[in-house]
Design a protein around this motif. Structure first.
Motif, PDB file in Angstrom:
ATOM      1  N   SER A 103      -4.196  10.960  -3.370  1.00  0.00           N
ATOM      2  CA  SER A 103      -4.198   9.497  -3.266  1.00  0.00           C
ATOM      3  C   SER A 103      -4.098   9.053  -1.815  1.00  0.00           C
ATOM      4  CB  SER A 103      -3.033   8.905  -4.076  1.00  0.00           C
ATOM      5  OG  SER A 103      -3.203   9.158  -5.453  1.00  0.00           O
ATOM      6  N   VAL A 104      -3.285   9.747  -1.024  1.00  0.00           N
ATOM      7  CA  VAL A 104      -3.204   9.435   0.411  1.00  0.00           C
ATOM      8  C   VAL A 104      -4.572   9.643   1.058  1.00  0.00           C
ATOM      9  CG1 VAL A 104      -2.238  10.186   2.616  1.00  0.00           C
ATOM     10  CG2 VAL A 104      -0.750   9.925   0.626  1.00  0.00           C
ATOM     11  N   MET A 105      -5.248  10.745   0.713  1.00  0.00           N
ATOM     12  CA  MET A 105      -6.579  11.013   1.273  1.00  0.00           C
ATOM     13  C   MET A 105      -7.566   9.916   0.897  1.00  0.00           C
ATOM     14  SD  MET A 105      -9.274  14.011   0.316  1.00  0.00           S
ATOM     15  CE  MET A 105      -9.612  13.151  -1.202  1.00  0.00           C
ATOM     16  N   ILE A 106      -7.551   9.499  -0.380  1.00  0.00           N
ATOM     17  CA  ILE A 106      -8.480   8.464  -0.835  1.00  0.00           C
ATOM     18  C   ILE A 106      -8.207   7.147  -0.121  1.00  0.00           C
ATOM     19  CG2 ILE A 106      -9.111   7.027  -2.821  1.00  0.00           C
ATOM     20  CD1 ILE A 106      -8.797   9.496  -4.570  1.00  0.00           C
ATOM     21  N   SER A 107      -6.942   6.790   0.047  1.00  0.00           N
ATOM     22  CA  SER A 107      -6.616   5.526   0.718  1.00  0.00           C
ATOM     23  C   SER A 107      -7.063   5.557   2.185  1.00  0.00           C
ATOM     24  CB  SER A 107      -5.115   5.236   0.624  1.00  0.00           C
ATOM     25  OG  SER A 107      -4.360   6.182   1.354  1.00  0.00           O
ATOM     26  N   ALA A 140      -4.831   4.646  -6.164  1.00  0.00           N
ATOM     27  CA  ALA A 140      -5.038   5.010  -4.759  1.00  0.00           C
ATOM     28  C   ALA A 140      -6.022   4.070  -4.090  1.00  0.00           C
ATOM     29  CB  ALA A 140      -5.544   6.447  -4.666  1.00  0.00           C
ATOM     30  N   VAL A 141      -7.031   3.615  -4.842  1.00  0.00           N
ATOM     31  CA  VAL A 141      -8.019   2.673  -4.306  1.00  0.00           C
ATOM     32  C   VAL A 141      -7.356   1.327  -4.022  1.00  0.00           C
ATOM     33  CG1 VAL A 141     -10.074   1.332  -4.907  1.00  0.00           C
ATOM     34  CG2 VAL A 141     -10.031   3.810  -5.301  1.00  0.00           C
ATOM     35  N   LEU A 142      -6.439   0.903  -4.904  1.00  0.00           N
ATOM     36  CA  LEU A 142      -5.715  -0.350  -4.677  1.00  0.00           C
ATOM     37  C   LEU A 142      -4.857  -0.246  -3.420  1.00  0.00           C
ATOM     38  CD1 LEU A 142      -4.601  -1.180  -8.333  1.00  0.00           C
ATOM     39  CD2 LEU A 142      -6.645  -1.958  -7.113  1.00  0.00           C
ATOM     40  N   SER A 143      -4.260   0.929  -3.211  1.00  0.00           N
ATOM     41  CA  SER A 143      -3.483   1.147  -1.979  1.00  0.00           C
ATOM     42  C   SER A 143      -4.385   1.012  -0.761  1.00  0.00           C
ATOM     43  CB  SER A 143      -2.839   2.535  -2.017  1.00  0.00           C
ATOM     44  OG  SER A 143      -2.214   2.816  -0.787  1.00  0.00           O
ATOM     45  N   GLY A 177       0.816  -1.203   0.000  1.00  0.00           N
ATOM     46  CA  GLY A 177       0.000   0.000   0.000  1.00  0.00           C
ATOM     47  C   GLY A 177       0.855   1.260   0.000  1.00  0.00           C
ATOM     48  N   ILE A 178       1.903   1.257   0.811  1.00  0.00           N
ATOM     49  CA  ILE A 178       2.801   2.416   0.887  1.00  0.00           C
ATOM     50  C   ILE A 178       3.542   2.610  -0.437  1.00  0.00           C
ATOM     51  CG2 ILE A 178       4.869   3.322   2.019  1.00  0.00           C
ATOM     52  CD1 ILE A 178       3.903   1.934   4.589  1.00  0.00           C
ATOM     53  N   LEU A 207      -7.085  -0.616  -0.551  1.00  0.00           N
ATOM     54  CA  LEU A 207      -7.477  -2.021  -0.445  1.00  0.00           C
ATOM     55  C   LEU A 207      -6.421  -2.832   0.282  1.00  0.00           C
ATOM     56  CD1 LEU A 207      -9.558  -4.186  -1.272  1.00  0.00           C
ATOM     57  CD2 LEU A 207      -8.309  -4.436  -3.415  1.00  0.00           C
ATOM     58  N   PHE A 208      -5.157  -2.604  -0.038  1.00  0.00           N
ATOM     59  CA  PHE A 208      -4.067  -3.289   0.678  1.00  0.00           C
ATOM     60  C   PHE A 208      -4.110  -2.954   2.174  1.00  0.00           C
ATOM     61  CE2 PHE A 208      -1.453  -3.916  -3.321  1.00  0.00           C
ATOM     62  CZ  PHE A 208      -1.364  -5.292  -3.187  1.00  0.00           C
ATOM     63  N   PHE A 209      -4.345  -1.687   2.509  1.00  0.00           N
ATOM     64  CA  PHE A 209      -4.396  -1.293   3.920  1.00  0.00           C
ATOM     65  C   PHE A 209      -5.571  -1.954   4.635  1.00  0.00           C
ATOM     66  CE2 PHE A 209      -2.147   2.788   2.531  1.00  0.00           C
ATOM     67  CZ  PHE A 209      -0.905   2.312   2.933  1.00  0.00           C
ATOM     68  N   ILE A 210      -6.723  -2.050   3.966  1.00  0.00           N
ATOM     69  CA  ILE A 210      -7.901  -2.693   4.568  1.00  0.00           C
ATOM     70  C   ILE A 210      -7.601  -4.151   4.868  1.00  0.00           C
ATOM     71  CG2 ILE A 210     -10.273  -3.455   4.138  1.00  0.00           C
ATOM     72  CD1 ILE A 210     -10.643  -0.864   2.516  1.00  0.00           C
ATOM     73  N   MET A 211      -7.014  -4.860   3.885  1.00  0.00           N
ATOM     74  CA  MET A 211      -6.672  -6.271   4.093  1.00  0.00           C
ATOM     75  C   MET A 211      -5.688  -6.433   5.238  1.00  0.00           C
ATOM     76  SD  MET A 211      -6.465  -7.952   0.267  1.00  0.00           S
ATOM     77  CE  MET A 211      -5.091  -6.923  -0.263  1.00  0.00           C
ATOM     78  N   ALA A 212      -4.710  -5.518   5.312  1.00  0.00           N
ATOM     79  CA  ALA A 212      -3.697  -5.613   6.362  1.00  0.00           C
ATOM     80  C   ALA A 212      -4.294  -5.367   7.739  1.00  0.00           C
ATOM     81  CB  ALA A 212      -2.580  -4.613   6.084  1.00  0.00           C
ATOM     82  N   ILE A 213      -5.101  -4.321   7.869  1.00  0.00           N
ATOM     83  CA  ILE A 213      -5.652  -3.960   9.182  1.00  0.00           C
ATOM     84  C   ILE A 213      -6.604  -5.034   9.691  1.00  0.00           C
ATOM     85  CG2 ILE A 213      -7.150  -2.308  10.379  1.00  0.00           C
ATOM     86  CD1 ILE A 213      -5.936  -0.143   8.523  1.00  0.00           C
ATOM     87  N   THR A 214      -7.502  -5.501   8.819  1.00  0.00           N
ATOM     88  CA  THR A 214      -8.449  -6.540   9.251  1.00  0.00           C
ATOM     89  C   THR A 214      -7.737  -7.855   9.533  1.00  0.00           C
ATOM     90  OG1 THR A 214      -8.935  -7.024   6.911  1.00  0.00           O
ATOM     91  CG2 THR A 214     -10.412  -5.509   8.054  1.00  0.00           C
ATOM     92  N   GLY A 215      -6.702  -8.159   8.727  1.00  0.00           N
ATOM     93  CA  GLY A 215      -5.945  -9.387   8.958  1.00  0.00           C
ATOM     94  C   GLY A 215      -5.159  -9.337  10.254  1.00  0.00           C
TER      95      GLY A 215
END
Length: 561
Positions: free
Chosen positions: A188-192, A402-405, A169-170, A407-415
């Protein structure tokens, strides 16, 4: 049949047993799909598989000089879904393009590109050699060594994957600053961040809060992330100052066409891999050590995914299958090499999420059963093929990076939130009064507080954390291609090294088997048959010996008479 396998030291018996035990359920695997959980599960797992896959496509596109792209990832995921849905012994295990294979693919590219070695023929030979190694492991019953895998390895691997998601994501956000402009980077940071709020918020609302009826909350939990992707893809077109900002989008190509069309891929989806045309003989053999590392990765990654989707928490009834499924994985690996696509393998966290989506609960939330069938996996694979058509590729091409970024953060946080390593680290910083006196404190932390000696808990938590960090650390170096070896190293340590200094009773509290005994029995079936036949031989020899003694006694009596 047992005698013939015994004659050849049980070669291939694991595959034979998997097919023999699973084949009687094949018809019911389709009949059982007439259940209300199947449709929402299919939709849920399709998006849960598709969205990370296209995020990995972006990652490989950036780091392999556009060798791999969306079509390659979609073809790999679709092929895996249909093949494993229809022909695997455990169709609950979702197979597709993973973070580790993404790391492996672009690391190989970085290593061989300076040598002038053609990438696709070289990758094809890695996959073909790996297919051979898969077949040897499956036929030789070496999948049984998976018995050494405990919860330690699964928990650490999940921890490692989620750290990788944060890194990805970063990296995507950093690319917006570096390759587009400052405005694109900041927006993009704001959208993520907004993606995180909406995506993680929908999961929290659906799973942990108690507003509205359960079926309403389930909609938020299942589809909140998907809606977030759709909404923020449209968000950049809302007008205003957003119109003044340039956004990098997900790169797509023509329908059903490879992303790359260079000299090493001059024949479309068919890679000319034979020596003399596109690759030197020396490079064919250079591919062998890479293939060994890939086989280690798939041995661990796929089988752990299979174990996790059959873990103790799920009330499964149908038999497991590890030997046959690993053979099938080897075949799809070879096919992937010839097609020039990243090889698919078992997915974490998608595989256990798939099983979870098929659980039937009572009104109190207790797990009653699992809808064990083949339709959801096969159908989500078929839908992935549909995404390779022109209209859907155009839609995918609208998704901002930015949306893909996000998405990576969502997967990481929930995981990370659900990962036991994270929860053990959290425990180290919790207020003891909260654990002891607050009824809202999760039971997992109350159980830890009851440990008679906490020293071993802290030591074990440090070991898990170090293992996860070590696995991630090697991916940041030129030796990233060797990270599967690190996975196996810590699996061996958990089995044989930790017991040397951590008391067994403490390890039993902290570690344990991943799945129920009837699932793990599949891995030990060859040993079980060897013991059974050895016992039969012993009894047979004793009967012969007894008969000979009786015969001698009878002869002696006759002679005396």
């Amino acid at each position: 049949m047992g005698l013939s396998f015994k004659t050849f030291n049980y070669i291939g018996y694991g595959i034979y047993y998997d097919i023999k035990s699973r084949l009687p359920y094949y018809k019911s695997d389709f009949k059982d799909a007439f259940n209300y959980r199947v449709i929402p599960s299919t939709i849920f797992i399709f998006f849960t598989n598709l969205l990370p896959a296209i995020a990995f496509a972006q990652d490989m596109f950036d780091k392999t000089n556009h060798a791999y792209g969306v079509n390659e990832v979609l073809l790999s995921s679709g092929l895996a879904g249909v093949v494993f849905g229809l022909f695997s012994g455990q169709p609950l295990c979702i197979v597709g393009v993973t973070g580790p294979i993404s790391i492996f693919s672009y690391t190989v590219y970085e290593l061989i590109e300076p040598r002038g070695t053609p990438y696709f023929p070289f990758m094809c030979w890695i996959y073909l050699w790996s297919m051979i190694f898969h077949i040897i492991i499956a036929v030789g019953n070496y999948v049984s060594f998976l018995k050494i895998i405990s919860l330690f390895s699964c928990d650490v691997f999940g921890f490692f994957i989620n750290i990788v998601y944060i890194q990805k994501g970063i990296q995507i956000l950093n690319n917006q600053f570096r390759e587009v402009d400052l405005a694109s980077g900041y927006v993009s940071v704001m959208i993520s961040l907004l993606m995180i709020i909406c995506g993680v918020g929908s999961i929290i609302f659906g799973n942990y809060l108690h507003y509205f009826k359960p079926w309403v909350r389930k909609i938020f939990a299942d589809y909140g992330v998907v809606v977030s992707v759709i909404f923020f893809t449209a968000f950049i077109h809302f007008g205003g100052h957003l119109e003044e900002t340039t956004f990098a989008k997900l790169p797509v190509t023509a329908a059903f066409q490879p992303t790359h069309s260079g000299s090493d891929r001059g024949h479309g989806w068919f890679i000319h891999f034979w020596p003399g045309e596109n690759i030197a003989v020396a490079d064919v053999f250079l591919a062998i050590p890479f293939a060994i590392l890939l086989t280690f990765l798939f041995y661990f990654d796929h089988n752990v995914s299979s174990l996790m989707c059959q873990s103790k928490e799920y009330p499964l009834k149908k038999p497991a299958s590890f030997h046959w499924d690993f053979l099938l994985l080897g075949i799809t690996t070879g096919i992937a090499g010839i097609l020039g696509i990243p090889a698919p393998n078992g997915l974490i966290p998608q595989a256990p999420l798939h099983t979870d989506s098929l659980v039937v609960h009572d009104k109190y939330g207790k797990r009653l059963s699992v809808v064990e069938q083949r339709v959801t996996n096969s159908l989500q694979g078929a839908l992935t093929f549909v995404m390779m058509t022109g209209p859907f590729l155009i839609l995918l091409g609208l998704i901002p990076q930015a949306v893909l970024s996000g998405l990576f953060f969502i997967m990481a946080i929930t995981g990370l939130h659900g990962n036991i390593v994270t929860n053990r680290i959290r425990y180290c910083f919790l207020d003891e009064e909260y654990i002891e006196n607050d009824p809202s404190c999760p039971q997992v932390w109350k159980d830890i507080s009851k440990f008679p000696t906490k020293k071993w808990f802290y030591i074990y938590t440090v070991l898990e954390t170090l293992a996860g960090v070590a696995e991630f650390g090697i991916t940041l170096t030129k030796g990233a291609v060797a990270f599967p070896g690190v996975l196996l190293f810590f699996a061996f340590c958990a089995k044989w090294v930790w017991p040397l200094f951590i008391p067994r009773e403490e390890l039993d509290r902290l570690d344990g088997d991943v799945a129920d005994e009837f699932i793990l029995e599949n891995l030990a079936i060859v040993d079980i048959m060897k013991r059974k036949h050895a016992k039969q031989d012993l009894e047979k020899n004793e009967d012969i010996h007894t008969g000979m003694v009786e015969c001698d006694s009878s002869s002696n009596r006759t002679f005396s008479s």
